[in-house]
Design an enzyme around this catalytic site. Structure first.
Site, mmCIF file in Angstrom:
data_model
loop_
_atom_site.group_PDB
_atom_site.id
_atom_site.type_symbol
_atom_site.label_atom_id
_atom_site.label_comp_id
_atom_site.label_asym_id
_atom_site.label_seq_id
_atom_site.Cartn_x
_atom_site.Cartn_y
_atom_site.Cartn_z
ATOM 1 N N LYS A 154 9.211 50.674 27.848
ATOM 2 C CA LYS A 154 9.784 49.466 28.432
ATOM 3 C C LYS A 154 10.567 48.788 27.310
ATOM 4 O O LYS A 154 9.997 48.213 26.392
ATOM 5 C CB LYS A 154 8.686 48.552 28.963
ATOM 6 C CG LYS A 154 9.256 47.362 29.714
ATOM 7 C CD LYS A 154 8.176 46.629 30.472
ATOM 8 C CE LYS A 154 8.759 45.614 31.436
ATOM 9 N NZ LYS A 154 9.641 44.640 30.816
ATOM 10 N N CYS A 197 9.652 10.666 -3.446
ATOM 11 C CA CYS A 197 8.934 11.926 -3.252
ATOM 12 C C CYS A 197 9.886 13.108 -3.491
ATOM 13 O O CYS A 197 10.864 13.285 -2.761
ATOM 14 C CB CYS A 197 8.363 11.953 -1.839
ATOM 15 S SG CYS A 197 7.508 13.486 -1.456
#
Ligand code: IVH
Length: 719
Positions: free
Chosen positions: A117, A433
């Site tokens: 398939k 940060c």
């Protein structure tokens, strides 16, 4: 003046020879001539067809190169509806299916055909008098899109068939179009390198490719086809297996993996035999299709409303592996969102080795009750990034501690916050940060934003680490710091000159892209464009009240809130002032922001001659704004030569010899997105290999054009 008849004969001979050689190569794996010789003949035919278009034969092998632009695909009704298959994951269901077949046929005398398939896109092909005349997608099963020009570029698909006794004048072949795994992997590797959206899986890639409007781009994508059904009025064959053999004889590609099985036990053996081996195939498969072989018996069994009763699909369970969870890394993204990534003992899974998996967020860690040292199950569904789906509790090491989600940012130790209703923890330290600052810089210089050449992600990271860059405004101080730059290793004079030129050039980037580049949460490309059009300057936006911002057409409340918050921040205001003094565009000039997309990403163009509707400069700007490149010389790597009036014959000749497609101004314009075409905005979480940040990338359902379109060579065939 050469004699038309002899030209016609020459075209016919070349066409036939090339068809034959293609067949030998793709169906029989035989190279009768060298690639150069093949290319030479193809180029010769192309030149003749260009000189005498009226003599070109339909389905000429030159059509493999594509070149047709389809604005909108016409649709066609399927003569026989395209049904689906009943699916099951269970062997017991298969035995039940077999019982039903036996009962309805009232006999033991039947055979099955088992086939792979294939996981691609279903396609219906029509052949008339041995010529491919139409390719239609499944659509809704009743009506599909006619994508014939795109289908014609698929190289293992014969444009005309070998005549054979018993071949009906007209018939339909169904099968699967797919993108071979190595092609898919190459495409994604290239996209990753270019910072482009990754494609989820080969099936999406194939289906998106088939929908591209420019068949030359489809040709470059190296799609392939496998036939699995033959349909025609009247009984031509007595069985499915006989039809598969005939299709192959006629020149159609039929995968050699199919087998006849006499009993359900043999079917199950077939299924087991392929469970692992299927990953060695170059095509993605997700199961086995089992079909009753005899057509008369198929007729007796008939159909339900949706699917045949004579066939069933067995689907393999999603590939799963069990491996040890060593650590969880917490990655901080551009907006401060913290995402856990599981670091695993490397384990093979569905054809690749998996070392990391996504866990999404803190909720999921708790829901799975994950602990370090656990043996966890990882699954790869249709997506590229595997995920942890469970824990082998029986194998849990004694004393394994639950994972404690960090309360502080792993990069800057700021206490994390979790806004109500959000799944992610965030680091609120926007201004200090490191991974956030770095990611914001990367975003600012990225191609869709300020597109600063010579300042890629790697250089940004390096400059950040060296303290040369913190915010986008610092970029504009770099020219004054040339003395410091020259001292850096691996940064030559030429790179510095390029870098500074790129920085200077970014001052011309229109306001909407600058606004996008600022990285304001929820302000993506499209929203930035809308805001720029509405307010026309950053000052007007800053002067607007939160209510006014929220009332901007097509800008929702969440976006407006985030924008208002960003604009009133003192640090951001300082950033804006510094950008303003550097000369960055904070006002919209001209009528409208430049339309842009990455539709032409990866493509290079040469513009030559005089154009009807645009100056050469305008066309160049247009190409660049859609991600393409313009160069001056024609080489094999060139994607297109855009020919205007009075283009020199030498250029045309060189392009023809090198098989570079020659297009006109109108063809170029047709490649660009229409006015109101939406940009796909769906987002996925992509794990970056190189550093500790996690980025969101756009996941397109179809890829932007990438590799060069003149992929005529036969090298690299997989079949
Ligand atoms: S036969 C009546 N054979 O699976 C349907 N289909 O649900 C007959 N597919 O989208 C289909 N490999 O494209 C058949 N060897 C194979 C197949 C196959 C893949 C796809 C097909 C369709 C779906 C059926």
């Amino acid at each position: 003046m050469p004699d038309q008849n002899s030209i016609q004969q020459q075209i016919q001979q070349l066409t036939e020879r090339l068809h034959y050689l293609n067949h030998q190569y793709y169906q029989n794996d035989v190279s009768d001539v060298s690639d150069q010789e093949f290319d030479r003949m193809l180029a010769e035919l192309q030149t003749l067809e260009q000189q005498y278009p009226e003599l070109a034969l339909p389905n000429s092998p030159t059509q493999r190169v594509g070149g047709t632009i389809t604005k909108q695909f016409p649709t066609a009704l399927h003569r026989y509806p395209m049904l689906s298959l009943g699916n099951t994951y269970s062997e017991a269901d298969l035995r039940e299916f077999d019982e039903r077949v036996r009962r309805v046929l009232d006999s033991d005398d039947y055979t099955y055909v088992c086939e792979m398939k294939f996981d691609g896109v279903a396609m219906s092909l029509t052949y008339e008098d041995g010529q491919l005349t139409q390719g239609v997608t499944r659509g809704d099963g009743t009506r599909g899109d006619v994508v014939t020009p795109n289908v014609r570029t698929i190289k293992n698909l014969p444009l005309h068939l070998r005549p054979a006794p018993g071949q009906p004048r007209e018939f339909e072949v169904r099968g699967e179009i797919f993108m071979p795994n190595p092609v898919f992997n190459d495409l994604n590797a290239e996209r990753e390198q270019n910072g482009e959206a990754l494609l989820a899986n080969p099936r999406n890639a194939a289906s998106g490719t088939l929908k591209l409007q420019d068949s030359a781009l489809v040709a470059a994508r190296r799609l392939r086809f496998f036939a699995y059904s033959f349909l025609s009025p009247g009984r031509v064959f007595s069985s499915h297996s006989a039809s598969l053999r005939a299709l192959k004889d006629w020149g159609l590609p039929v995968s050699d993996t199919w087998r006849c099985c006499n009993t359900i036990t043999e079917v199950l053996d077939f299924i087991h035999a392929w469970e692992k081996k299927r990953f060695e195939l170059p095509v993605a498969t997700d199961g086995i299709v089992i079909k009753v072989d005899d057509f008369r018996q198929q007729e007796i069994l008939g159909f339900t409303a949706k699917s045949p009763r004579w066939a069933i699909a067995y689907k393999y369970p999603a590939e799963k592996a069990r491996t040890r969870l060593n650590t969880i890394q917490y990655q901080v993204g551009r907006t401060g969102a913290v995402t856990p990534v599981a670091m695993l003992d490397p384990v093979p899974l569905a054809g690749t080795v998996v070392k990391r998996a996504s866990v999404h967020n803190a909720n999921q860690i708790a829901a799975l009750d994950l602990r370090l040292g656990d043996l966890v199950f990882v699954e790869k569904g249709g997506e590229i990034i595997p995920k942890i789906t469970g824990v082998d509790l029986g194998a849990r090491p004694a004393g394994a501690e639950p994972i404690r989600y960090p309360t502080e940012c792993p990069a800057c130790n700021t206490p994390l916050v979790r806004p109500e209703g959000e799944a992610h923890y965030r680091c609120p330290n926007e201004r200090g940060c490191p991974p956030q600052l770095k990611a914001r810089l990367e975003h600012y210089v990225s191609r869709k934003a300020l597109n600063i050449e010579g300042l890629g992600a790697e250089t940004v990271g390096r400059f950040f680490d060296l303290g040369l860059l913190q915010t986008p405004a610092d970029i504009y101080d770099l020219p004054q710091r040339r003395d410091e730059l020259v001292k850096l290793e691996r940064l030559g004079e030429k790179s510095i000159t390029n870098l500074l030129a790129g920085i200077e050039g970014s001052k011309q980037v229109p306001f909407d892209r600058v606004l996008f580049g600022l990285g304001i949460r929820y302000v993506g490309e499209t929203v930035a464009e809308k805001l720029a059009l509405h307010y026309r300057s950053i000052d007007a936006m800053m002067a607007a009240s939160a209510e006014e911002l929220a009332a901007t057409p097509e800008v929702g409340g969440v976006i407006a809130e985030s924008l208002a918050f960003w604009l009133q921040d003192a640090g951001n205001r300082e950033l804006i002032e510094r950008l303003r003094s550097a000369g960055v565009q904070l006002v919209l000039t001209g009528e409208a922001p430049q339309a842009h997309s990455d539709r032409l990403a990866g493509l290079t163009f040469v513009l030559s001659g005089v154009f009807e509707d645009h100056s050469r400069d305008e066309l160049e700007a247009l190409i660049v704004s859609h991600g393409g490149k313009v160069t001056g010389s024609i080489s094999k790597k060139l994607s297109y030569l855009v020919a205007g009036d009075k283009m020199g014959p030498a250029k045309r000749e060189k392009a023809t010899t090198l098989k570079v497609p020659i297009i006109g101004e109108a063809d170029l314009l047709a490649m660009l997105p229409g006015e109101d075409e939406a940009q796909p905005e769906e987002e996925i979480l992509a794990l970056k290999n190189s550093d500790s940040s996690v980025e969101s990338k756009n996941l397109e359902t179809f890829p932007a054009p990438k590799s060069s379109a003149n992929d005529l060579g036969r090298q690299g065939s997989l079949f």
